[in-house]
Motif scaffolding. Structure first.
Motif, short mmCIF file in Angstrom:
data_model
loop_
_atom_site.label_atom_id
_atom_site.label_comp_id
_atom_site.label_asym_id
_atom_site.label_seq_id
_atom_site.Cartn_x
_atom_site.Cartn_y
_atom_site.Cartn_z
N MET A 97 20.32 14.33 4.68
CA MET A 97 18.92 14.42 4.26
C MET A 97 18.41 13.08 3.74
SD MET A 97 18.84 18.18 2.47
CE MET A 97 17.09 18.04 2.16
N ARG A 98 19.25 12.36 3.00
CA ARG A 98 18.85 11.04 2.52
C ARG A 98 18.66 10.05 3.68
NH1 ARG A 98 19.24 9.72 -2.81
NH2 ARG A 98 20.01 11.35 -4.21
N LEU A 99 19.52 10.15 4.67
CA LEU A 99 19.37 9.27 5.83
C LEU A 99 18.09 9.60 6.60
CD1 LEU A 99 23.05 9.09 7.14
CD2 LEU A 99 21.76 7.30 5.94
N ASP A 100 17.79 10.90 6.72
CA ASP A 100 16.54 11.29 7.39
C ASP A 100 15.33 10.75 6.63
OD1 ASP A 100 17.89 12.61 9.38
OD2 ASP A 100 17.81 14.56 8.37
N GLU A 101 15.37 10.87 5.30
CA GLU A 101 14.26 10.36 4.50
C GLU A 101 14.14 8.85 4.61
OE1 GLU A 101 12.56 10.67 -0.10
OE2 GLU A 101 14.50 11.57 0.46
N THR A 102 15.28 8.16 4.62
CA THR A 102 15.26 6.69 4.77
C THR A 102 14.67 6.30 6.12
OG1 THR A 102 17.23 6.53 3.36
CG2 THR A 102 16.68 4.62 4.73
N GLU A 103 15.08 6.98 7.17
CA GLU A 103 14.55 6.67 8.50
C GLU A 103 13.05 6.92 8.56
OE1 GLU A 103 15.39 7.87 13.19
OE2 GLU A 103 16.59 8.75 11.56
N LEU A 104 12.60 8.01 7.95
CA LEU A 104 11.17 8.31 7.96
C LEU A 104 10.38 7.23 7.21
CD1 LEU A 104 8.78 10.20 8.52
CD2 LEU A 104 9.38 11.44 6.42
N LEU A 105 10.87 6.81 6.05
CA LEU A 105 10.17 5.78 5.28
C LEU A 105 10.14 4.44 6.00
CD1 LEU A 105 11.51 6.62 1.70
CD2 LEU A 105 9.17 6.90 2.52
N LEU A 106 11.24 4.07 6.63
CA LEU A 106 11.26 2.81 7.39
C LEU A 106 10.29 2.87 8.58
CD1 LEU A 106 15.09 2.02 7.41
CD2 LEU A 106 13.31 0.89 6.07
N THR A 107 10.23 4.02 9.24
CA THR A 107 9.30 4.16 10.36
C THR A 107 7.86 4.07 9.89
OG1 THR A 107 10.92 5.58 11.49
CG2 THR A 107 8.65 5.63 12.29
N LEU A 108 7.55 4.74 8.78
CA LEU A 108 6.19 4.68 8.24
C LEU A 108 5.82 3.26 7.83
CD1 LEU A 108 6.07 7.92 6.04
CD2 LEU A 108 4.89 7.50 8.20
N GLY A 109 6.73 2.55 7.16
CA GLY A 109 6.43 1.18 6.77
C GLY A 109 6.19 0.27 7.95
N GLN A 110 7.01 0.41 8.98
CA GLN A 110 6.84 -0.43 10.17
C GLN A 110 5.52 -0.13 10.88
OE1 GLN A 110 10.06 -0.04 12.93
NE2 GLN A 110 9.21 -1.48 14.39
N GLN A 111 5.17 1.14 11.03
CA GLN A 111 3.94 1.51 11.71
C GLN A 111 2.71 1.09 10.90
OE1 GLN A 111 3.87 2.54 14.80
NE2 GLN A 111 6.10 2.43 14.80
N ARG A 112 2.74 1.23 9.59
CA ARG A 112 1.60 0.80 8.77
C ARG A 112 1.39 -0.71 8.87
NH1 ARG A 112 -0.66 4.36 5.26
NH2 ARG A 112 -1.58 2.61 4.12
N LEU A 113 2.46 -1.45 9.02
CA LEU A 113 2.33 -2.90 9.11
C LEU A 113 1.83 -3.32 10.48
CD1 LEU A 113 2.82 -5.50 7.52
CD2 LEU A 113 5.11 -5.57 8.48
N LEU A 114 2.33 -2.67 11.55
CA LEU A 114 1.97 -3.08 12.90
C LEU A 114 0.61 -2.54 13.33
CD1 LEU A 114 5.40 -2.68 14.75
CD2 LEU A 114 4.34 -4.77 13.90
N ILE A 115 0.30 -1.32 12.94
CA ILE A 115 -0.93 -0.69 13.41
C ILE A 115 -2.10 -0.97 12.47
CG2 ILE A 115 -2.02 1.52 13.97
CD1 ILE A 115 0.70 2.53 14.85
N ALA A 116 -1.90 -0.69 11.18
CA ALA A 116 -3.00 -0.83 10.22
C ALA A 116 -2.99 -2.17 9.50
CB ALA A 116 -2.93 0.30 9.19
N GLY A 117 -1.92 -2.96 9.63
CA GLY A 117 -1.85 -4.22 8.91
C GLY A 117 -1.78 -4.05 7.40
#
Length: 332
Positions: free
Chosen positions: A127-147
């Motif tokens: 569950m911690r790994l799933d949460e970590t993966e979700l947070l990393l994905t959100l951070g990457q997408q917010r940086l690339l898409i929304a800046g």
């Protein structure tokens, strides 16, 4: 001799004629009575027959109408049955799809439970790994898409906190990679697009040069013909494009502000080509508003510096932690 003549007399011979006539009339009367009775009986039978035919026709019409009503009723019942069959078929199809979906969800739940119950996987760690993966994905997408640089930093910081709760030594290198990527995000400073838009707004407030500045920049004694006819005739070089009339200057200022607004809109949507073209046109408006001078050169240099600014972040290490995490989970 007289006696024979007396014996033969006409009166006795004339008496039977009336009897034959009366009999004829009697027979005629009987025949007429029989004919009248037969006619009356035939007429009566014909009337009865007409009545029976009318009754039979009416009965047949009633039966035909009743048969039509029964046919209509059967047709209505058949249509209702068809509608019920179609509705039942649709309901069965929906129920079949729902049952299929329930089966899929049950299979997914069973798979998740089996994965969580796997002793090699450790449910809390998964569950911690799933949460970590979700947070990393959100951070990457917010940086690339929304800046959104700040949002990406917060997402990576939360992912680091979640990853610190995993005591498996197999993820030590992953934590080190995450720390390096977080440090790279902190060194970025201000997001390039926001920085370019802020500099554009600041430049728009000061990007004007009064016409008198160009005239005072290089004072020189006027020739005699200009001193003599200066009040009547105004001369200027043929290659000079500086707007001197108030309406021309107002139009040039409006064009300059419009190009800056277009450059800001292009920076908002990260349109590098449109951003640089708008700033190039703004340089021509600056040259239209003022004569060559050090102030004009500084403003043109500021515009060229703005045009050279990047509008998107460039992080070479972005996404390395997420990729490494997925590789480790696949290997395990």
């Amino acid at each position: 001799m007289s006696e024979p003549f007396d014996t033969v007399s006409t009166p006795p011979s004339a008496s039977p004629a009336p009897r034959r006539g009366s009999n004829a009339w009697l027979w005629l009367l009987i025949v007429l009575l029989i004919a009248g009775g037969g006619g009356w009986y035939g007429w009566r039978e014909w009337q009865h027959r007409q009545i029976r035919e009318r009754e039979a026709a009416a009965d047949a019409d009633q039966r035909l109408e009743a048969l039509d009503q029964r046919v209509d009723t059967l047709r209505t019942n058949q249509e209702a049955q068809n509608r019920r069959i179609v509705q039942a078929d649709s309901t069965n199809r929906v129920l079949r799809d729902e049952l299929h979906g329930i089966g899929q969800r049950a299979a997914l739940i069973e798979d998740s439970v089996s994965k969580l119950a796997d002793p090699d996987r450790h449910g809390a760690q998964a569950m911690r790994l799933d949460e970590t993966e979700l947070l990393l994905t959100l951070g990457q997408q917010r940086l690339l898409i929304a800046g959104d640089l700040e949002g990406a930093r917060r997402a990576y910081a939360l992912a680091g906190g979640v990853l610190d709760g995993i005591d498996d030594p197999a993820y030590l290198s992953l934590r080190q990679t995450l720390l390096q990527e977080t440090a790279a995000l902190k060194e970025l400073g201000i997001e390039p697009r926001m920085q370019a838009m802020a500099k554009l707004d600041a430049l728009a407030q000061t990007l004007t040069l009064p016409e008198e500045t160009a005239k005072q920049a290089a004072p020189a004694p006027a020739p005699w013909w200009q001193r003599a006819f200066g009040s009547l005739i105004e001369t200027q070089p043929v290659d000079r494009t500086v707007a001197s009339h108030p309406s021309d200057r107002a139009a040039a200022l409006a064009g300059l502000q419009l190009e800056i607004s277009l450059a800001r809109a292009a920076a908002e949507r990260r349109d590098v080509a449109g951003y640089r073209v708008a700033l190039k046109r703004a340089e021509r408006w600056v040259q239209r508003l003022s004569a060559p001078s050090p102030a004009q050169q500084r403003q043109l240099a500021a515009l060229r510096e703005l045009a050279a600014l990047p509008l998107s972040l460039s992080v070479p290490t972005l996404g390395t932690t997420l990729q490494q995490l997925r590789q480790l989970r696949t290997a395990h």
